[in-house]
Design a protein around this motif. Structure first.
Motif, PDB file in Angstrom:
ATOM      1  N   PHE B   5      13.582  14.551  69.749  1.00 51.42           N
ATOM      2  CA  PHE B   5      12.022  14.769  70.716  1.00 51.42           C
ATOM      3  C   PHE B   5      12.651  15.475  71.873  1.00 51.42           C
ATOM      4  CE2 PHE B   5      10.969  10.957  68.659  1.00 51.42           C
ATOM      5  CZ  PHE B   5      10.222  11.396  68.178  1.00 51.42           C
ATOM      6  N   ASN B   6      14.537  15.438  72.502  1.00 57.77           N
ATOM      7  CA  ASN B   6      14.795  15.857  73.237  1.00 57.77           C
ATOM      8  C   ASN B   6      15.863  17.268  73.379  1.00 57.77           C
ATOM      9  OD1 ASN B   6      16.383  14.221  72.808  1.00 57.77           O
ATOM     10  ND2 ASN B   6      16.063  12.763  74.890  1.00 57.77           N
ATOM     11  N   ALA B   7      16.432  17.279  71.783  1.00 57.35           N
ATOM     12  CA  ALA B   7      17.112  18.451  71.558  1.00 57.35           C
ATOM     13  C   ALA B   7      16.368  19.840  71.854  1.00 57.35           C
ATOM     14  CB  ALA B   7      17.091  18.454  69.634  1.00 57.35           C
ATOM     15  N   PRO B   8      17.450  20.748  72.344  1.00 55.69           N
ATOM     16  CA  PRO B   8      17.166  21.745  72.553  1.00 55.69           C
ATOM     17  C   PRO B   8      16.723  23.137  71.042  1.00 55.69           C
ATOM     18  CG  PRO B   8      19.436  21.847  72.390  1.00 55.69           C
ATOM     19  CD  PRO B   8      18.814  20.895  71.886  1.00 55.69           C
ATOM     20  N   PHE B   9      16.023  24.040  71.625  1.00 52.48           N
ATOM     21  CA  PHE B   9      15.669  24.728  70.937  1.00 52.48           C
ATOM     22  C   PHE B   9      16.315  26.265  70.109  1.00 52.48           C
ATOM     23  CE2 PHE B   9      10.615  24.332  69.255  1.00 52.48           C
ATOM     24  CZ  PHE B   9      10.861  23.296  69.409  1.00 52.48           C
ATOM     25  N   THR B  10      17.150  26.507  69.419  1.00 50.09           N
ATOM     26  CA  THR B  10      17.896  28.014  69.499  1.00 50.09           C
ATOM     27  C   THR B  10      16.237  28.887  68.943  1.00 50.09           C
ATOM     28  OG1 THR B  10      17.891  27.302  66.890  1.00 50.09           O
ATOM     29  CG2 THR B  10      20.036  26.785  68.311  1.00 50.09           C
ATOM     30  N   THR B  11      16.791  30.455  69.211  1.00 51.86           N
ATOM     31  CA  THR B  11      16.443  30.906  68.764  1.00 51.86           C
ATOM     32  C   THR B  11      17.450  31.941  68.145  1.00 51.86           C
ATOM     33  OG1 THR B  11      17.610  32.343  71.109  1.00 51.86           O
ATOM     34  CG2 THR B  11      15.344  31.730  71.303  1.00 51.86           C
ATOM     35  N   LEU B  14      14.110  37.191  68.723  1.00 57.19           N
ATOM     36  CA  LEU B  14      12.529  36.902  69.615  1.00 57.19           C
ATOM     37  C   LEU B  14      12.196  35.450  68.343  1.00 57.19           C
ATOM     38  CD1 LEU B  14      10.948  40.133  68.909  1.00 57.19           C
ATOM     39  CD2 LEU B  14      12.067  39.471  70.881  1.00 57.19           C
ATOM     40  N   GLN B  15      12.498  35.417  67.675  1.00 57.20           N
ATOM     41  CA  GLN B  15      12.242  34.124  66.908  1.00 57.20           C
ATOM     42  C   GLN B  15      12.600  32.145  67.352  1.00 57.20           C
ATOM     43  OE1 GLN B  15      11.346  33.822  63.092  1.00 57.20           O
ATOM     44  NE2 GLN B  15       9.635  33.099  62.640  1.00 57.20           N
ATOM     45  N   ALA B  16      11.966  32.007  67.687  1.00 57.74           N
ATOM     46  CA  ALA B  16      12.730  30.364  68.069  1.00 57.74           C
ATOM     47  C   ALA B  16      12.614  29.612  66.656  1.00 57.74           C
ATOM     48  CB  ALA B  16      11.787  29.324  69.120  1.00 57.74           C
ATOM     49  N   LYS B  17      13.479  29.003  66.247  1.00 63.56           N
ATOM     50  CA  LYS B  17      13.863  27.825  65.647  1.00 63.56           C
ATOM     51  C   LYS B  17      13.801  25.928  66.299  1.00 63.56           C
ATOM     52  CE  LYS B  17      15.638  30.418  61.736  1.00 63.56           C
ATOM     53  NZ  LYS B  17      16.640  30.774  61.115  1.00 63.56           N
ATOM     54  N   PRO B  18      13.256  25.778  65.999  1.00 62.14           N
ATOM     55  CA  PRO B  18      13.013  24.401  65.888  1.00 62.14           C
ATOM     56  C   PRO B  18      14.783  23.435  65.875  1.00 62.14           C
ATOM     57  CG  PRO B  18      11.595  24.301  64.387  1.00 62.14           C
ATOM     58  CD  PRO B  18      12.429  25.412  64.705  1.00 62.14           C
ATOM     59  N   PRO B  19      15.129  22.383  67.114  1.00 59.25           N
ATOM     60  CA  PRO B  19      16.708  21.821  66.162  1.00 59.25           C
ATOM     61  C   PRO B  19      16.020  21.162  65.058  1.00 59.25           C
ATOM     62  CG  PRO B  19      15.689  20.714  67.362  1.00 59.25           C
ATOM     63  CD  PRO B  19      14.548  21.684  67.642  1.00 59.25           C
TER      64      PRO B  19
END
Lengths: 182, 264
Positions: B5-11, B14-19
């Protein structure tokens, strides 16, 4: 009670035996698209037709190859590739058992060679496609053999063709001819 | 704890990637031990992450008496807390990521995650939309992918069998590399190209692209056939022999084109 049992016996078992017995898919069932790489001319018609971009093509000019790939995980089994294929290299099959444990197994690839222009030496189109076009042209003209000149023109890239044409026109000295004919 | 729930997103550009959530080694070992000798029912919880409902209809088709997944103890349950198998359908929209993770958290370990349908596997036709993550494997670790749009009930049963280790997978990745001298022959070389194109066009206009192609191939095979009878007579007989009036009509039109081509 007896009546019910009789009814049950009369109705029989409606459940299919799959997976213990093979499951017969109905006619025109849209299953896994099977690609016959030997029949493929790498023209990319299926790549353009594919709505979810499951079929993909990448051209590597340095290596002189074009890689065709299909991702069955993205395929929606619409059959547009089959419709657009000029040689019938790709077609839907009744195969439906596609589940896999790893995603890599969903991808199938085929590598094709590019044809190098006889004038400038740069790769310009898949070799098989150029050969196929040559055969079609020969068939349209009612010929069986290609002359050396036709062969040369066939394996020349559009840019060089244009350049060669211009050179030929300048050699003919059209301007001079036009002046004399006046 | 490894909380998704609180893991950071990577990029990625330009596209964000969920953990992607990872499973602890201990749980993985438990799962392997369970799958080795599974002697009980497997309960399935269905997570719809923004699907079109086609996959759901096929899942319901799978639990009907005709395919009867309950023969193998596969039962659809209404809560992730009862589930052994999580079945993710849909392309995972942005707003469904959290609910999907919550049901993943709620299911007891060891659990099997199945990606269902083209959307679940890779995002399918929605793969490049702004509002989707494009596939279940982008947010949670997936054990089995069942492609299809939607997968038929038989394909679903096969997928469950693969997930439970009862059947092996058939699909294997491979790469074909063009060999020297590989070339494609022109089909029907004896028929003039223009005539073949005219026939194909007419058949596809009348019967649609896919069936049109099948019909025109049948007709061209008739033209190619080496027989004693002259061509117009053979064609007439072929058209007259058709039982289906629709096929007779289409073949009649194709015959007209050939007759015109011969006469003109």
């Amino acid at each position: 009670m007896f009546k019910l049992l009789k009814e049950i016996l009369r109705t029989g078992d409606a459940t299919v035996q799959y997976p213990f017995a093979p499951y017969e898919a109905s006619k025109d069932f849209r299953g896994k698209p099977e690609h016959d790489a030997e029949k493929c001319i790498a023209c990319a018609a299926c790549t353009i037709a594919c709505p979810p971009n499951a079929i993909h093509m990448e051209t590597d000019l340095d290596a002189g190859t074009r890689t065709w790939s299909i991702d069955y995980g993205r395929c929606i089994f619409c059959g547009r590739c089959e419709e657009s294929c000029p040689t019938g290299a790709i077609g839907l099959t009744p195969e439906f058992e596609l589940a896999v444990m790893s995603k890599e197994d969903l991808t199938v690839k085929a590598v094709f060679q590019l044809d190098h222009c006889r004038s400038c030496g740069k790769p310009f189109a898949p070799l098989k496609e150029v050969e196929y076009v040559g055969k079609l042209l020969a068939q349209t003209g009612g010929e069986t053999e290609r002359s050396a000149r036709e062969e040369q023109i066939l394996h020349t890239c559009p840019e060089c063709k244009r350049k060669n044409d211009l050179e030929q026109v300048s050699r003919m000295k059209i301007a001079a001819q036009m002046e004399t004919s006046k | 704890m490894n909380s998704p729930f609180n893991a950071p997103f990577t990029t990625d550009g330009l596209q964000a990637k969920p953990p992607v959530v990872s499973i602890p080694d201990q749980v993985a070992k438990m799962k392997a031990a369970l799958l080795k000798d599974i002697q009980r029912s497997a309960y399935v919880y269905r997570v719809d992450c923004g699907g079109c409902n086609g996959c759901e209809i096929e899942i319901f088709g799978t639990i009907t008496p005709v395919f009867d997944a309950e023969r193998f103890g596969i039962k659809v349950v209404p809560s992730p807390r009862h589930a052994d198998i999580l079945l993710y359908t849909g392309a995972v929209t942005r707003s469904m990521r959290m609910p999907a993770l919550r049901s993943w958290e709620a299911a007891p370990d060891p659990k099997i995650v199945i990606s269902y349908g083209a959307c679940g596997c890779t995002g399918g036709i929605f793969h490049d939309m702004y509002c989707v993550w494009g596939g279940t494997d982008k947010i949670v670790p997936v054990d089995v992918f069942i492609p299809g749009c939607p997968p038929t009930p038989a394909a679903t049963i096969y997928g469950f069998a693969v997930a439970l280790g009862l059947l092996g997978q058939k699909l294997k990745t491979h790469t074909h590399i063009e060999q020297e001298g590989e070339s494609v022959p022109v089909s029907h070389p004896d028929i003039p190209y223009k005539l073949r194109v005219a026939l194909e066009r007419e058949a596809r206009r009348m019967a649609g692209y896919r069936q049109g192609r099948d019909l025109v191939e049948e007709f061209l095979d008739q033209l190619d056939a080496k027989a004693a009878a002259p061509l117009p007579e053979r064609m007439k007989r072929f058209v007259a022999n058709q039982e289906d009036p629709r096929r007779a009509e289409i073949f009649g039109c194709l015959e007209g084109i050939v007759t015109q081509a011969i006469g003109g």
